[in-house]
Design an enzyme around this catalytic site. Structure first.
Site, PDB file in Angstrom:
ATOM      1  N   ASP B  36       0.816  -1.212   0.000  1.00 48.55           N
ATOM      2  CA  ASP B  36       0.000   0.000   0.000  1.00 48.55           C
ATOM      3  C   ASP B  36       0.854   1.269   0.000  1.00 48.55           C
ATOM      4  O   ASP B  36       0.352   2.356  -0.284  1.00 48.55           O
ATOM      5  CB  ASP B  36      -0.969   0.004   1.188  1.00 48.55           C
ATOM      6  N   ASP B 280     -10.727  35.772 -35.912  1.00 46.43           N
ATOM      7  CA  ASP B 280     -10.111  34.467 -36.152  1.00 46.43           C
ATOM      8  C   ASP B 280     -10.808  33.384 -35.332  1.00 46.43           C
ATOM      9  O   ASP B 280     -10.759  32.206 -35.655  1.00 46.43           O
ATOM     10  CB  ASP B 280      -8.623  34.503 -35.822  1.00 46.43           C
ATOM     11  N   LEU B 416      -6.434  22.004 -37.049  1.00 40.86           N
ATOM     12  CA  LEU B 416      -6.587  22.770 -38.282  1.00 40.86           C
ATOM     13  C   LEU B 416      -5.312  22.687 -39.114  1.00 40.86           C
ATOM     14  O   LEU B 416      -5.342  22.527 -40.332  1.00 40.86           O
ATOM     15  CB  LEU B 416      -6.905  24.224 -37.934  1.00 40.86           C
TER      16      LEU B 416
END
Lengths: 433, 519
Positions: B36, B280, B416
């Protein structure tokens, strides 16, 4: 399921009772907080190695989170491992755990028709509630017969430490291996494919064969075992697997591990002896790769020579690696810590190991860190939880987990192995701050 | 049992560790087996903490189980208090220890330590990490402050506590700075930030503040509600992520202290509104976005996406079941059905089904998006090392809004660019086989073109599918469509053809389908 229990048991009552390795080296035995993964972490490399297997941990959300975190690089593709997370209704007895497990396994097999072998992996909670996965595996095997082989092993932290998870996994495969008393060499312990192929070529040149590897790349292609099988351990943490193979008639070839030139030469040499191949032949075959490895190692010898190194307990690789770094790279050994000292598997290594300032077994973390701060070695090998904090204290560290994942065995990786230790020192030297 | 491959949250004791690791002079003892301790590496590796989390584990083993694990707990507690000398001790158990029922909290309370001992109840088989963090913080606040008098307030400048930032939270470090600036613009002093950076002594000063800022409701809501009841401290409901929410936050805080935020709002500096209005950004209009994360960040992201960037929210969800009501209410506003699940595969299926143009999610959605070839930005925990940037990168306040604009729009721009590269590949100078001209005539085709060629989900939806075929011209026409919408165009066209029983898809079918489905 065996694990820590059948290795040398730390002295519970007297926490620091000195014991002895061989005749002269005192062993510091400790217990307390451990900063070591549990055996589930082995799934991270086992699932990559055995490509048609799926590892289903039967455990808690902690187990799932551990696997995800230990994998380090989270790619989040659909992996060949998963967790059946126990929930309140499983524990309260409202749902029969076995029925639930059957449902989850059926769901998984429907999703993944590519699975050839399914490992049910026991965890701390599944063991504490005494969920019998061996019996479950038998029942499920019958149910899905012909479609998939289902086996069980323990990766729990109360039974296994880190690399022991591979040992318990391989042990579970042993009864499945076909019987054959024909002479053969069986190399035991996961090796990266590229290293496995290198060793295969070397054995071929030595005229040793047939050679099999455990685990095989496909769980369905289990190698045979029997009275003619000679075992060569590639990893020091496969003691229980070796014992189980021994019960099937196989015999262990005692050898150091194939780290560095010396270890690899001795490992191959031991195999050659067992197969009646002359050492002259071994020298011939090894000449070119040794020369190559020497060239590669020479630059790191300069960087590592005279530097002091400490190992915190982690993967069981500590003793073989300390031997390599001391004898072949000229490093000085401060503390060498191991999770447990398995004398069955470490005999040949301990004979070679130059005396470290301290050899310790088990862990009491805070006390060990106090010693480390007093030792102030040039390099400390430790787990990911400790590396950055120790760096912040001014110590230079090497992540131990990389040693389990990277190709580091054999002649052609000897320089790569040394480089893993040289890189943190190199980086320290480059940076202006 | 629940089959899980990846998880959004760890177990609840992980949440307790996050509280301990956030604070100073607190130590946590966890009754837990070996293994653990893996959780430490999340703090030291992902957040690059220079200190180990202040957590000690009992590390019990199988052979201890027959014996006295309670004695192991007591020994660990004694050693820990002696070594670390904390101001307060948290005592809890991990999943396996819960089954042993040693009750380490009760054991610790009985050991006569002269520091406050806070026992933690962390039901590992029903709850998860964020719940554990919230509960631990609440237990600490309640344990330290219960029964204390309400202090006198109203002298000097108004004061606020910032509650909720934790270790391994998303950008908490930088949000604290921004929210402190916001409060400063209203003339309000920060009294205590907690749990991040606070000591138990600091928590004792919490009641001195006039109100609490509930920065991350997942962690701080229950504590804020209790402080309101006990100490008459109101708390904020608005999480200041995005310009609109930040303005709302200033108004809400103004209301709490009886001040006028108009001046502070007028003086605010942020580029997001102008950048978003600039021409834009027309390109961003109606981008279809899928949002998934913790509730706070997902709900906030949906508002910013729609009101401040002009996107369409096509999916909204959370892994935090505790906050499903809030997320459902938000989803209703955007006309979508909330996805409430902690099943990673269900989220992946939803993303693939919706085929959004942008994914805002956790590191896990980033991987889904990467595989599907969809631009993505990370907005929420669970975190990875990349979510702890060296630079200042808040999510909250006016600077946070600037960061959101950059980090969400940038991946779309990259998409793009890829499209432009692909468009130009028929050009004689930019075609697939031509190497970049500046590398000289000897150079051969490299990686960038190969990347542009990579199939981005535009392979046939199902290769083994019925007898639907594309004729050559239609297939060529399809290739002209930008790759990041090509997969959707293919699926829509095939659906259209199938619904009409067409066996062959022609250019006509392609455009008929386009007209049918519209945008």
């Amino acid at each position: 399921m065996t694990g820590i229990g059948n290795t040398s048991a730390p002295a519970d009552a007297d926490q620091c009772a000195p014991a002895r390795v061989g005749d002269e080296l005192p062993l510091l035995r400790e217990r307390g907080q451990r900063q070591v993964f549990c055996g589930l972490a082995g799934i991270v490399w086992l699932h990559r190695k055995i490509q048609d297997a799926f590892f289903l941990v039967v455990g808690s959300r902690t187990c799932a989170h551990l696997l995800q975190s230990a994998a380090g690089v989270m790619i989040f593709a659909e992996p060949r491992f998963g967790t059946a997370i126990l929930q309140d209704r499983d524990l309260a007895g409202m749902a029969d755990c076995n029925d639930e497990l059957d449902r989850v396994v059926a769901e998984l097999l429907a999703r993944r028709p590519d699975i050839g072998t399914l490992f049910l992996v026991g965890s701390c909670p599944s063991e504490v509630i005494k969920l019998d996965l061996d019996t479950a595996a038998e029942r499920l095997s019958r149910e899905h017969e012909g479609r998939v082989r289902i086996l069980a092993y323990s990766g729990s932290g109360i039974e296994t430490t880190f690399t022991q998870g591979e040992d318990t996994c391989l042990t579970a495969l042993v009864p499945e291996m076909p019987a054959s008393d024909d002479p053969a060499l069986l190399v035991v312990g996961t090796l990266p494919d590229v290293v496995e192929d290198q060793f295969r070529r070397l054995f071929e040149q030595l005229g040793i064969g047939p050679v099999h590897f455990l685990p095989a790349r496909q769980a369905g292609e289990l190698p045979p075992v029997g009275a003619g099988t000679k075992l060569l351990a590639a990893q020091p943490f496969v003691g229980d697997t070796i014992a189980a193979l021994g019960k099937r008639g196989a015999e262990l070839i005692a050898a150091p591990y194939p780290f560095g030139i010396e270890g690899t030469r001795a490992w191959l040499g031991a195999a050659a002896d067992a197969f009646g191949v002359s050492q002259g032949k071994v020298d011939d075959v090894c000449e070119a790769p040794i020369a190559r490895a020497e060239r590669g190692l020479s630059r790191y010898r300069q960087q590592l020579g005279g530097r002091r190194i400490s190992f915190l307990p982690d993967s069981q690789l500590e003793i073989p690696l300390a031997r390599f770094l001391a004898r072949e790279c000229g490093m000085e050994l401060a503390e060498v810590g191991v999770p447990y000292l398995d004398r069955r598997m470490m005999g040949a290594e301990l004979e070679l190991l130059p005396r470290p300032e301290r050899l310790s077994e088990g862990q009491d973390l805070e006390v060990q860190l106090d010693r480390l701060r007093a030792d102030r070695p040039d390099l400390t090998v430790c787990g990911l939880g400790l590396a950055n904090p120790l760096e912040a204290e001014g110590l230079t560290t090497k992540w131990s987990i990389e040693l389990v994942f990277s190709p580091v065995h054999g002649f052609d990786q000897a320089a790569d192995l040394a480089e893993l230790f040289a890189r943190p020192l190199n980086r320290r030297a480059r940076l202006a701050f | 049992m629940q089959l899980t491959v990846w998880t959004y949250e760890g177990p609840p004791h992980m949440g307790a560790m996050r509280i301990a690791a956030s604070m100073r002079d607190v130590h946590c003892v966890l009754h837990a087996p070996q293994g653990d301790t893996y959780a430490d590496l999340l703090f030291t590796m992902i957040a690059r903490n220079a200190k180990r989390p202040p957590v000690t584990y009992t590390t019990f083993q199988a052979r201890d189980l027959g014996g006295d694990t309670a004695e192991l707990v007591r020994r660990t507690l004694r050693d820990t208090v002696e070594r670390f000398q904390p101001q307060a001790l948290l005592v809890g158990e991990a999943c396996t220890a819960e089954l042993l029922q040693d009750q380490p909290g009760a054991l610790a309370e009985g050991m006569g330590f002269d520091i406050p001992v806070i026992p933690l109840e962390l039901p590992a088989y029903t709850r998860k990490e964020n719940w554990g963090a919230g509960e631990t913080f609440f237990a600490l606040v309640r344990g330290l402050l219960r029964g204390r008098p309400v202090p006198e307030r109203g002298n000097g400048a108004p004061k606020a506590n910032l509650l909720g930032p934790t270790a391994l939270g998303f950008r908490c470090r930088d949000d604290i700075t921004e929210v402190t600036k916001l409060l400063d613009s209203l003339g309000i002093e920060v009294n205590v930030v907690a749990p991040a950076g606070a000591s138990p002594m600091d928590l004792l000063r919490l009641p001195e503040a006039d109100f609490n800022v509930c920065l991350y409701p997942e962690i701080a809501h229950d504590s804020c509600a209790w402080l309101e009841r006990m100490f008459k401290q109101p708390f904020t409901r608005t999480v200041p992520i995005g310009v609109g929410a930040t303005v709302d936050f200033l108004r809400e805080v103004g209301g709490l202290i009886g001040g006028d935020p108009a001046q502070a709002i007028a003086a605010a500096q942020t580029r997001l509104p102008w950048y978003s209005r600039s021409v834009d950004s027309t390109y961003l209009t109606g981008k279809r976005v899928f949002i998934f994360g913790d509730a706070t960040h997902a709900i906030a992201a949906a508002r910013v996406a729609t009101e401040e960037l002009g996107f369409d929210v096509v999916g909204l969800g959370t892994y935090a079941r505790e906050f499903s009501r809030e997320v459902r209410a938000a989803a209703e506003k955007y006309g979508v059905e909330a996805l409430i699940t902690d099943d990673y595969l269900a989220v992946e299926a939803k993303v693939l089904e919706l085929a959004p143009e942008l994914v805002l999610g956790t590191q896990m959605e980033r991987h889904i998006a990467k595989r599907a070839g969809i631009p993505c930005a990370v907005i929420s925990a669970p975190v990875h090392v990349q979510d702890f940037p060296a630079r200042h990168a808040p999510q909250m306040g006016f600077e946070g809004a600037n960061v959101l604009f950059d980090t969400w729009v940038h991946p779309l721009m990259m998409g793009l660019e890829e499209h432009l590269i692909a468009m130009f590949r028929e050009d004689i100078e930019f075609n697939d086989e031509a190497a970049p001209s500046h590398l000289g005539p000897a150079a051969t085709r490299g990686g960038a073109e190969a990347r542009a060629d990579a199939p981005a989900g535009d392979a046939p939806a199902d290769a083994s599918d019925d007898d639907l075929t594309w004729d050559m011209d239609a297939e060529r026409e399809l290739r002209k469509i930008p790759f990041f919408v090509r997969g959707k165009a293919r699926r829509n066209t095939e659906r259209y053809a199938r619904e009409r029983g067409l066996a062959t898809i022609t250019i006509e079918t392609l455009y008929d389908a386009k007209a049918h489905f519209g945008r």
